[in-house]
Design a protein around this motif. Structure first.
Motif, mmCIF file in Angstrom:
data_model
loop_
_atom_site.group_PDB
_atom_site.id
_atom_site.type_symbol
_atom_site.label_atom_id
_atom_site.label_comp_id
_atom_site.label_asym_id
_atom_site.label_seq_id
_atom_site.Cartn_x
_atom_site.Cartn_y
_atom_site.Cartn_z
ATOM 1 N N PHE A 1 34.150 49.564 42.594
ATOM 2 C CA PHE A 1 35.017 49.452 42.470
ATOM 3 C C PHE A 1 36.170 48.663 41.336
ATOM 4 C CE2 PHE A 1 33.919 44.907 42.081
ATOM 5 C CZ PHE A 1 32.759 43.992 41.722
ATOM 6 N N SER A 2 36.846 47.817 42.392
ATOM 7 C CA SER A 2 37.951 47.314 41.420
ATOM 8 C C SER A 2 38.366 46.867 39.885
ATOM 9 C CB SER A 2 39.347 47.577 41.793
ATOM 10 O OG SER A 2 39.010 45.773 43.689
ATOM 11 N N VAL A 3 37.080 45.459 40.595
ATOM 12 C CA VAL A 3 37.323 44.563 39.051
ATOM 13 C C VAL A 3 36.466 45.514 37.958
ATOM 14 C CG1 VAL A 3 35.453 42.397 38.705
ATOM 15 C CG2 VAL A 3 36.683 42.518 40.884
ATOM 16 N N ILE A 4 35.773 46.600 38.005
ATOM 17 C CA ILE A 4 34.420 47.364 37.001
ATOM 18 C C ILE A 4 36.038 47.738 36.480
ATOM 19 C CG2 ILE A 4 33.740 48.692 36.708
ATOM 20 C CD1 ILE A 4 31.289 47.581 38.291
ATOM 21 N N ALA A 5 36.290 48.855 37.192
ATOM 22 C CA ALA A 5 38.151 49.195 36.337
ATOM 23 C C ALA A 5 38.828 49.066 35.487
ATOM 24 C CB ALA A 5 38.387 49.912 38.064
ATOM 25 N N ASP A 6 38.759 47.355 36.269
ATOM 26 C CA ASP A 6 39.680 46.542 35.006
ATOM 27 C C ASP A 6 39.102 46.547 33.848
ATOM 28 O OD1 ASP A 6 41.940 45.004 34.609
ATOM 29 O OD2 ASP A 6 41.007 43.677 34.894
ATOM 30 N N PHE A 7 37.989 46.322 34.139
ATOM 31 C CA PHE A 7 36.670 45.686 32.681
ATOM 32 C C PHE A 7 36.773 47.354 31.851
ATOM 33 C CE2 PHE A 7 34.001 43.042 34.773
ATOM 34 C CZ PHE A 7 35.064 41.844 35.366
ATOM 35 N N PHE B 1 30.389 38.902 38.517
ATOM 36 C CA PHE B 1 31.628 38.331 38.368
ATOM 37 C C PHE B 1 32.401 37.829 38.480
ATOM 38 C CE2 PHE B 1 31.486 40.749 41.530
ATOM 39 C CZ PHE B 1 32.938 40.632 42.545
ATOM 40 N N GLN B 2 32.150 36.594 39.509
ATOM 41 C CA GLN B 2 33.209 35.287 40.012
ATOM 42 C C GLN B 2 32.633 34.232 38.215
ATOM 43 O OE1 GLN B 2 34.607 34.580 41.547
ATOM 44 N NE2 GLN B 2 35.379 36.981 42.346
ATOM 45 N N SER B 3 32.008 35.000 37.985
ATOM 46 C CA SER B 3 31.464 33.635 36.604
ATOM 47 C C SER B 3 32.252 34.948 35.161
ATOM 48 C CB SER B 3 30.424 33.104 36.279
ATOM 49 O OG SER B 3 30.241 33.417 34.647
ATOM 50 N N VAL B 4 33.284 33.743 34.772
ATOM 51 C CA VAL B 4 33.160 34.399 33.456
ATOM 52 C C VAL B 4 32.984 34.861 32.746
ATOM 53 C CG1 VAL B 4 35.791 34.353 31.378
ATOM 54 C CG2 VAL B 4 36.022 33.388 33.983
ATOM 55 N N ALA B 5 31.514 34.616 32.219
ATOM 56 C CA ALA B 5 30.329 34.054 31.838
ATOM 57 C C ALA B 5 29.884 35.182 31.731
ATOM 58 C CB ALA B 5 29.527 32.783 30.752
ATOM 59 N N ASN B 6 29.621 35.727 32.552
ATOM 60 C CA ASN B 6 29.111 37.279 33.505
ATOM 61 C C ASN B 6 29.900 37.975 32.910
ATOM 62 O OD1 ASN B 6 26.841 35.505 33.743
ATOM 63 N ND2 ASN B 6 26.826 35.861 36.242
ATOM 64 N N ALA B 7 32.019 37.975 33.321
ATOM 65 C CA ALA B 7 32.067 39.108 33.706
ATOM 66 C C ALA B 7 31.590 39.906 31.918
ATOM 67 C CB ALA B 7 33.797 38.080 33.609
ATOM 68 N N LEU C 1 42.143 34.002 48.777
ATOM 69 C CA LEU C 1 41.364 34.320 47.758
ATOM 70 C C LEU C 1 41.000 35.628 47.267
ATOM 71 C CD1 LEU C 1 38.521 30.990 47.433
ATOM 72 C CD2 LEU C 1 40.346 30.851 47.072
ATOM 73 N N TYR C 2 40.439 35.893 46.308
ATOM 74 C CA TYR C 2 40.301 37.340 46.091
ATOM 75 C C TYR C 2 38.198 37.326 45.384
ATOM 76 C CZ TYR C 2 45.022 39.035 46.450
ATOM 77 O OH TYR C 2 45.836 39.322 46.892
ATOM 78 N N SER C 3 38.191 37.729 45.922
ATOM 79 C CA SER C 3 36.844 37.552 46.444
ATOM 80 C C SER C 3 36.250 38.848 45.794
ATOM 81 C CB SER C 3 36.033 37.490 48.127
ATOM 82 O OG SER C 3 35.793 38.264 48.662
ATOM 83 N N ASP C 4 36.021 40.326 46.269
ATOM 84 C CA ASP C 4 35.299 41.385 45.959
ATOM 85 C C ASP C 4 36.255 42.288 45.445
ATOM 86 O OD1 ASP C 4 33.044 39.494 46.645
ATOM 87 O OD2 ASP C 4 32.471 40.906 48.282
ATOM 88 N N SER C 5 37.017 42.321 45.665
ATOM 89 C CA SER C 5 38.306 43.194 44.630
ATOM 90 C C SER C 5 40.080 42.306 44.427
ATOM 91 C CB SER C 5 38.397 44.223 45.980
ATOM 92 O OG SER C 5 39.289 44.958 46.591
ATOM 93 N N LEU C 6 40.237 43.389 43.701
ATOM 94 C CA LEU C 6 41.285 43.037 43.295
ATOM 95 C C LEU C 6 42.706 43.126 44.309
ATOM 96 C CD1 LEU C 6 41.504 44.208 39.432
ATOM 97 C CD2 LEU C 6 40.968 42.030 40.140
ATOM 98 N N THR D 1 44.735 42.387 38.010
ATOM 99 C CA THR D 1 43.644 42.492 37.560
ATOM 100 C C THR D 1 42.432 41.129 37.140
ATOM 101 O OG1 THR D 1 45.125 41.039 35.333
ATOM 102 C CG2 THR D 1 45.610 43.331 35.230
ATOM 103 N N TYR D 2 41.525 41.045 36.434
ATOM 104 C CA TYR D 2 40.183 40.655 36.904
ATOM 105 C C TYR D 2 41.221 38.884 36.460
ATOM 106 C CZ TYR D 2 36.167 37.982 36.342
ATOM 107 O OH TYR D 2 35.396 36.833 35.078
ATOM 108 N N ILE D 3 42.162 39.140 35.784
ATOM 109 C CA ILE D 3 42.616 37.417 34.518
ATOM 110 C C ILE D 3 43.231 37.244 36.092
ATOM 111 C CG2 ILE D 3 43.446 36.219 32.546
ATOM 112 C CD1 ILE D 3 42.054 38.486 30.546
ATOM 113 N N ASP D 4 43.831 37.900 36.535
ATOM 114 C CA ASP D 4 44.821 37.771 37.502
ATOM 115 C C ASP D 4 44.373 37.311 38.254
ATOM 116 O OD1 ASP D 4 46.556 37.607 35.799
ATOM 117 O OD2 ASP D 4 48.072 39.216 36.460
ATOM 118 N N MET D 5 43.320 37.360 38.719
ATOM 119 C CA MET D 5 42.400 37.633 39.762
ATOM 120 C C MET D 5 41.841 35.623 40.249
ATOM 121 S SD MET D 5 38.889 38.570 41.696
ATOM 122 C CE MET D 5 38.121 38.540 40.297
#
Ligand code: ZN
Length: 311
Positions: free
Chosen positions: A35-41, A142-148, A278-283, A292-296
Protein backbone atom coordinates in the motif's frame (compact mmCIF):
# COMPACT_ATOMS: atom_id res chain seq x y z
CA UNK A 1 27.18 -37.11 -27.14
CA UNK A 2 29.31 -34.38 -28.65
CA UNK A 3 26.27 -32.23 -29.06
CA UNK A 4 25.40 -32.69 -25.38
CA UNK A 5 28.89 -31.64 -24.35
CA UNK A 6 28.67 -28.63 -26.62
CA UNK A 7 25.35 -27.57 -25.02
CA UNK A 8 26.82 -28.04 -21.55
CA UNK A 9 29.84 -25.92 -22.45
CA UNK A 10 27.70 -23.19 -23.95
CA UNK A 11 25.58 -23.13 -20.81
CA UNK A 12 28.60 -22.89 -18.57
CA UNK A 13 29.94 -20.00 -20.65
CA UNK A 14 26.62 -18.21 -20.27
CA UNK A 15 26.65 -18.85 -16.52
CA UNK A 16 30.17 -17.53 -16.30
CA UNK A 17 29.23 -14.40 -18.23
CA UNK A 18 26.33 -13.71 -15.88
CA UNK A 19 28.46 -14.30 -12.81
CA UNK A 20 31.28 -12.07 -13.95
CA UNK A 21 29.04 -9.27 -15.21
CA UNK A 22 30.06 -5.81 -13.99
CA UNK A 23 28.93 -5.23 -10.42
CA UNK A 24 26.85 -2.16 -11.32
CA UNK A 25 23.23 -3.24 -10.87
CA UNK A 26 21.92 -2.66 -14.37
CA UNK A 27 18.26 -3.47 -13.85
CA UNK A 28 16.47 -1.76 -10.96
CA UNK A 29 15.38 -3.93 -8.04
CA UNK A 30 11.73 -4.79 -8.63
CA UNK A 31 9.77 -4.00 -5.49
CA UNK A 32 6.09 -4.55 -4.82
CA UNK A 33 4.63 -2.49 -1.95
CA UNK A 34 1.25 -3.56 -0.59
CA UNK A 35 0.00 0.00 0.00
CA UNK A 36 0.92 3.65 -0.52
CA UNK A 37 2.59 4.39 2.84
CA UNK A 38 5.03 1.49 2.40
CA UNK A 39 5.69 2.58 -1.21
CA UNK A 40 6.70 6.02 0.06
CA UNK A 41 9.10 4.52 2.64
CA UNK A 42 10.55 2.24 -0.06
CA UNK A 43 11.08 5.18 -2.41
CA UNK A 44 13.05 7.03 0.27
CA UNK A 45 15.27 4.00 0.92
CA UNK A 46 15.67 2.73 -2.65
CA UNK A 47 15.57 5.96 -4.65
CA UNK A 48 16.56 5.35 -8.31
CA UNK A 49 17.91 1.85 -7.64
CA UNK A 50 14.39 0.41 -7.21
CA UNK A 51 11.27 0.22 -9.32
CA UNK A 52 8.16 0.19 -7.12
CA UNK A 53 4.71 -1.17 -7.93
CA UNK A 54 2.03 -0.25 -5.38
CA UNK A 55 -0.94 -2.58 -5.00
CA UNK A 56 -3.36 -0.43 -2.96
CA UNK A 57 -2.81 3.10 -4.25
CA UNK A 58 -3.74 6.58 -2.93
CA UNK A 59 -7.06 6.76 -1.05
CA UNK A 60 -7.35 2.95 -1.30
CA UNK A 61 -8.50 0.68 1.52
CA UNK A 62 -6.21 -2.33 2.09
CA UNK A 63 -8.72 -4.00 4.44
CA UNK A 64 -11.24 -4.65 1.68
CA UNK A 65 -9.15 -4.34 -1.50
CA UNK A 66 -9.83 -6.91 -4.23
CA UNK A 67 -6.64 -7.86 -6.09
CA UNK A 68 -6.53 -7.52 -9.87
CA UNK A 69 -4.75 -9.78 -12.39
CA UNK A 70 -2.07 -7.09 -12.85
CA UNK A 71 -1.25 -7.33 -9.12
CA UNK A 72 -0.50 -11.04 -9.45
CA UNK A 73 1.72 -10.32 -12.46
CA UNK A 74 3.66 -7.69 -10.49
CA UNK A 75 4.03 -10.05 -7.51
CA UNK A 76 5.25 -12.88 -9.76
CA UNK A 77 7.97 -10.66 -11.25
CA UNK A 78 9.06 -9.02 -7.98
CA UNK A 79 12.47 -9.32 -6.33
CA UNK A 80 11.10 -8.11 -2.99
CA UNK A 81 7.53 -7.81 -1.69
CA UNK A 82 6.99 -5.37 1.20
CA UNK A 83 3.87 -5.75 3.34
CA UNK A 84 2.58 -4.39 6.65
CA UNK A 85 1.56 -7.72 8.19
CA UNK A 86 -0.60 -8.16 11.34
CA UNK A 87 -3.48 -8.98 8.96
CA UNK A 88 -3.65 -5.40 7.63
CA UNK A 89 -3.84 -6.58 4.02
CA UNK A 90 -6.94 -8.75 3.84
CA UNK A 91 -6.05 -9.83 0.30
CA UNK A 92 -2.42 -10.79 0.90
CA UNK A 93 -2.52 -14.54 1.33
CA UNK A 94 -4.72 -15.07 -1.72
CA UNK A 95 -2.46 -12.88 -3.85
CA UNK A 96 0.77 -14.55 -2.72
CA UNK A 97 -0.71 -17.93 -3.58
CA UNK A 98 -2.26 -16.86 -6.89
CA UNK A 99 0.98 -15.24 -8.07
CA UNK A 100 3.24 -18.10 -6.89
CA UNK A 101 5.85 -15.41 -6.28
CA UNK A 102 9.36 -16.57 -5.42
CA UNK A 103 10.24 -13.18 -3.90
CA UNK A 104 10.79 -12.69 -0.19
CA UNK A 105 7.55 -11.38 1.36
CA UNK A 106 8.79 -9.07 4.11
CA UNK A 107 6.52 -8.02 6.99
CA UNK A 108 7.59 -4.52 7.98
CA UNK A 109 5.93 -4.65 11.41
CA UNK A 110 8.60 -7.16 12.45
CA UNK A 111 10.18 -5.66 15.60
CA UNK A 112 7.18 -3.42 16.39
CA UNK A 113 5.56 -3.94 19.78
CA UNK A 114 1.99 -4.68 18.70
CA UNK A 115 -0.90 -3.25 20.67
CA UNK A 116 -4.06 -5.19 21.39
CA UNK A 117 -7.23 -3.98 19.80
CA UNK A 118 -9.81 -3.35 22.49
CA UNK A 119 -13.17 -2.80 20.83
CA UNK A 120 -15.07 -0.03 22.59
CA UNK A 121 -18.15 0.11 20.46
CA UNK A 122 -18.10 -2.93 18.22
CA UNK A 123 -17.52 -5.36 21.10
CA UNK A 124 -20.51 -7.63 20.54
CA UNK A 125 -19.86 -7.75 16.82
CA UNK A 126 -16.21 -8.60 17.35
CA UNK A 127 -17.17 -11.48 19.63
CA UNK A 128 -19.77 -12.76 17.19
CA UNK A 129 -17.28 -12.67 14.35
CA UNK A 130 -14.53 -14.15 16.51
CA UNK A 131 -12.21 -11.51 15.01
CA UNK A 132 -12.21 -13.57 11.85
CA UNK A 133 -9.83 -12.39 9.19
CA UNK A 134 -8.11 -9.63 11.12
CA UNK A 135 -6.98 -10.97 14.47
CA UNK A 136 -7.01 -8.96 17.68
CA UNK A 137 -3.74 -7.07 17.21
CA UNK A 138 -3.99 -3.57 15.80
CA UNK A 139 -2.18 -3.54 12.42
CA UNK A 140 -1.96 0.27 11.96
CA UNK A 141 1.54 0.49 13.49
CA UNK A 142 2.72 3.09 10.94
CA UNK A 143 0.60 5.74 12.69
CA UNK A 144 3.40 6.18 15.24
CA UNK A 145 6.57 7.74 13.83
CA UNK A 146 8.76 5.56 16.08
CA UNK A 147 7.26 2.53 14.35
CA UNK A 148 7.71 4.11 10.91
CA UNK A 149 11.44 4.11 11.66
CA UNK A 150 11.27 0.34 12.26
CA UNK A 151 9.53 -0.13 8.88
CA UNK A 152 12.32 1.87 7.21
CA UNK A 153 15.08 -0.19 8.84
CA UNK A 154 13.34 -3.40 7.78
CA UNK A 155 13.08 -2.11 4.20
CA UNK A 156 16.81 -1.29 4.10
CA UNK A 157 17.60 -4.80 5.39
CA UNK A 158 15.29 -6.40 2.81
CA UNK A 159 16.88 -4.41 -0.03
CA UNK A 160 20.38 -5.33 1.22
CA UNK A 161 19.43 -9.02 1.25
CA UNK A 162 18.15 -8.82 -2.34
CA UNK A 163 20.86 -6.52 -3.75
CA UNK A 164 24.04 -6.54 -1.66
CA UNK A 165 25.88 -4.21 -4.08
CA UNK A 166 23.42 -1.46 -3.24
CA UNK A 167 23.47 -2.04 0.51
CA UNK A 168 25.65 0.88 1.56
CA UNK A 169 23.44 3.25 -0.45
CA UNK A 170 20.22 1.82 1.02
CA UNK A 171 21.53 2.18 4.58
CA UNK A 172 22.72 5.74 3.91
CA UNK A 173 19.34 6.70 2.44
CA UNK A 174 17.55 5.09 5.39
CA UNK A 175 19.69 7.04 7.87
CA UNK A 176 18.91 10.33 6.09
CA UNK A 177 15.18 9.61 6.00
CA UNK A 178 15.13 8.52 9.65
CA UNK A 179 16.59 11.93 10.58
CA UNK A 180 13.56 13.51 8.89
CA UNK A 181 11.27 11.15 10.79
CA UNK A 182 12.90 12.15 14.09
CA UNK A 183 12.12 15.79 13.29
CA UNK A 184 8.56 14.81 12.35
CA UNK A 185 8.10 13.01 15.68
CA UNK A 186 9.05 16.23 17.46
CA UNK A 187 6.50 18.18 15.38
CA UNK A 188 3.72 15.75 16.28
CA UNK A 189 4.58 15.91 20.00
CA UNK A 190 4.67 19.72 19.95
CA UNK A 191 1.29 19.86 18.18
CA UNK A 192 -0.40 17.57 20.69
CA UNK A 193 1.22 19.40 23.62
CA UNK A 194 -0.40 22.61 22.39
CA UNK A 195 -3.90 21.10 22.87
CA UNK A 196 -5.35 21.32 26.41
CA UNK A 197 -5.52 17.82 27.93
CA UNK A 198 -9.27 17.88 28.45
CA UNK A 199 -9.78 18.50 24.72
CA UNK A 200 -7.67 15.61 23.45
CA UNK A 201 -10.58 13.44 22.32
CA UNK A 202 -11.54 13.07 18.67
CA UNK A 203 -13.85 10.85 16.64
CA UNK A 204 -12.94 9.05 13.40
CA UNK A 205 -14.79 6.36 11.48
CA UNK A 206 -12.54 3.31 12.03
CA UNK A 207 -9.93 2.48 14.67
CA UNK A 208 -6.82 3.36 12.67
CA UNK A 209 -5.15 5.57 15.26
CA UNK A 210 -4.45 3.24 18.20
CA UNK A 211 -0.66 3.60 17.84
CA UNK A 212 -0.97 7.37 17.45
CA UNK A 213 -3.04 7.44 20.63
CA UNK A 214 -0.52 5.24 22.44
CA UNK A 215 2.50 7.30 21.31
CA UNK A 216 1.12 10.83 21.54
CA UNK A 217 -1.70 10.80 24.07
CA UNK A 218 -4.71 11.81 22.00
CA UNK A 219 -7.84 9.67 22.45
CA UNK A 220 -9.66 8.43 19.34
CA UNK A 221 -13.20 7.08 19.40
CA UNK A 222 -14.39 5.13 16.37
CA UNK A 223 -17.68 3.36 15.69
CA UNK A 224 -16.33 1.02 13.07
CA UNK A 225 -13.64 -1.00 14.85
CA UNK A 226 -10.25 -1.99 13.60
CA UNK A 227 -11.20 -2.96 10.05
CA UNK A 228 -13.51 -1.38 7.52
CA UNK A 229 -14.91 -4.73 6.37
CA UNK A 230 -18.08 -4.55 8.49
CA UNK A 231 -20.66 -1.83 9.06
CA UNK A 232 -21.24 -0.83 12.69
CA UNK A 233 -24.65 -1.71 14.09
CA UNK A 234 -27.22 0.96 14.96
CA UNK A 235 -26.64 0.06 18.63
CA UNK A 236 -22.88 0.72 18.31
CA UNK A 237 -23.55 4.09 16.74
CA UNK A 238 -26.09 5.00 19.45
CA UNK A 239 -23.57 3.99 22.13
CA UNK A 240 -20.90 6.19 20.57
CA UNK A 241 -23.26 9.14 20.29
CA UNK A 242 -24.23 8.90 23.97
CA UNK A 243 -20.57 8.62 25.00
CA UNK A 244 -19.68 11.62 22.85
CA UNK A 245 -22.45 13.67 24.49
CA UNK A 246 -21.08 12.73 27.93
CA UNK A 247 -17.36 13.05 27.22
CA UNK A 248 -17.58 16.11 25.02
CA UNK A 249 -15.32 14.94 22.19
CA UNK A 250 -13.61 18.02 20.82
CA UNK A 251 -13.65 17.20 17.12
CA UNK A 252 -14.91 14.73 14.56
CA UNK A 253 -13.25 13.73 11.28
CA UNK A 254 -13.97 11.84 8.11
CA UNK A 255 -11.21 9.59 6.74
CA UNK A 256 -9.90 9.51 3.21
CA UNK A 257 -10.60 5.78 2.86
CA UNK A 258 -14.10 5.49 4.34
CA UNK A 259 -17.60 6.58 3.44
CA UNK A 260 -18.29 9.90 5.25
CA UNK A 261 -22.03 9.19 5.80
CA UNK A 262 -21.72 7.68 9.27
CA UNK A 263 -19.47 10.49 10.54
CA UNK A 264 -21.88 13.08 9.11
CA UNK A 265 -24.74 11.37 10.98
CA UNK A 266 -22.81 11.42 14.27
CA UNK A 267 -21.83 15.05 13.71
CA UNK A 268 -25.47 15.99 13.10
CA UNK A 269 -26.70 14.16 16.22
CA UNK A 270 -23.99 15.50 18.55
CA UNK A 271 -23.78 19.00 17.15
CA UNK A 272 -20.02 18.71 16.59
CA UNK A 273 -18.93 20.13 13.25
CA UNK A 274 -16.90 17.82 10.96
CA UNK A 275 -13.32 19.04 11.37
CA UNK A 276 -11.89 17.83 8.07
CA UNK A 277 -10.25 14.72 6.61
CA UNK A 278 -7.67 12.55 8.34
CA UNK A 279 -5.51 10.25 6.21
CA UNK A 280 -5.63 6.93 8.00
CA UNK A 281 -4.68 3.90 5.92
CA UNK A 282 -3.36 5.48 2.72
CA UNK A 283 -1.81 8.58 1.24
CA UNK A 284 -3.50 11.12 -1.03
CA UNK A 285 -2.80 11.34 -4.78
CA UNK A 286 0.30 13.40 -5.71
CA UNK A 287 -1.64 16.68 -5.92
CA UNK A 288 -3.34 16.16 -2.52
CA UNK A 289 -2.28 17.28 0.99
CA UNK A 290 -0.85 13.91 2.08
CA UNK A 291 1.08 12.45 -0.84
CA UNK A 292 3.99 11.39 1.37
CA UNK A 293 4.06 9.84 4.85
CA UNK A 294 5.60 13.00 6.32
CA UNK A 295 2.92 15.18 4.70
CA UNK A 296 0.21 12.76 5.88
CA UNK A 297 1.28 13.11 9.51
CA UNK A 298 1.62 16.90 9.14
CA UNK A 299 -1.81 17.12 7.53
CA UNK A 300 -3.39 15.07 10.32
CA UNK A 301 -1.94 17.10 13.18
CA UNK A 302 -2.81 20.37 11.41
CA UNK A 303 -6.41 19.18 10.92
CA UNK A 304 -6.70 18.02 14.55
CA UNK A 305 -5.20 21.23 15.97
CA UNK A 306 -7.26 23.40 13.68
CA UNK A 307 -10.54 21.70 14.59
CA UNK A 308 -9.91 21.61 18.35
CA UNK A 309 -8.25 24.99 18.82
CA UNK A 310 -10.26 26.70 16.11
CA UNK A 311 -7.19 28.14 14.46
ZN1 ZN B 1 -7.56 0.51 8.89
Amino acid sequence: MLKAIHVALTLSVITLTVMTAPSAFAAPLKVVASFSVIADFAKNVGRDRVEITTIVGPNGDAHVYEPKPADAVAMAGADVVLVNGLHFEGFLQRLVEASATQAAVVELTKGVTPIEFKPEFAEEDAHEQGHEGHGSLDPHAFQSVANAKIYVRNIADAFCAADSDGCVGYQTNADAYIKKLDALDGEVRAAIASIPENKRVVITSHDAFGYFEHAYGLTFLAPQGISTDAEPSAADVAKLISQVKQDRAAAIFVENITNPKLIEQIAAETGIKVGGTLYSDSLSPADGPASTYIDMMRNNIAQIKGAILGS
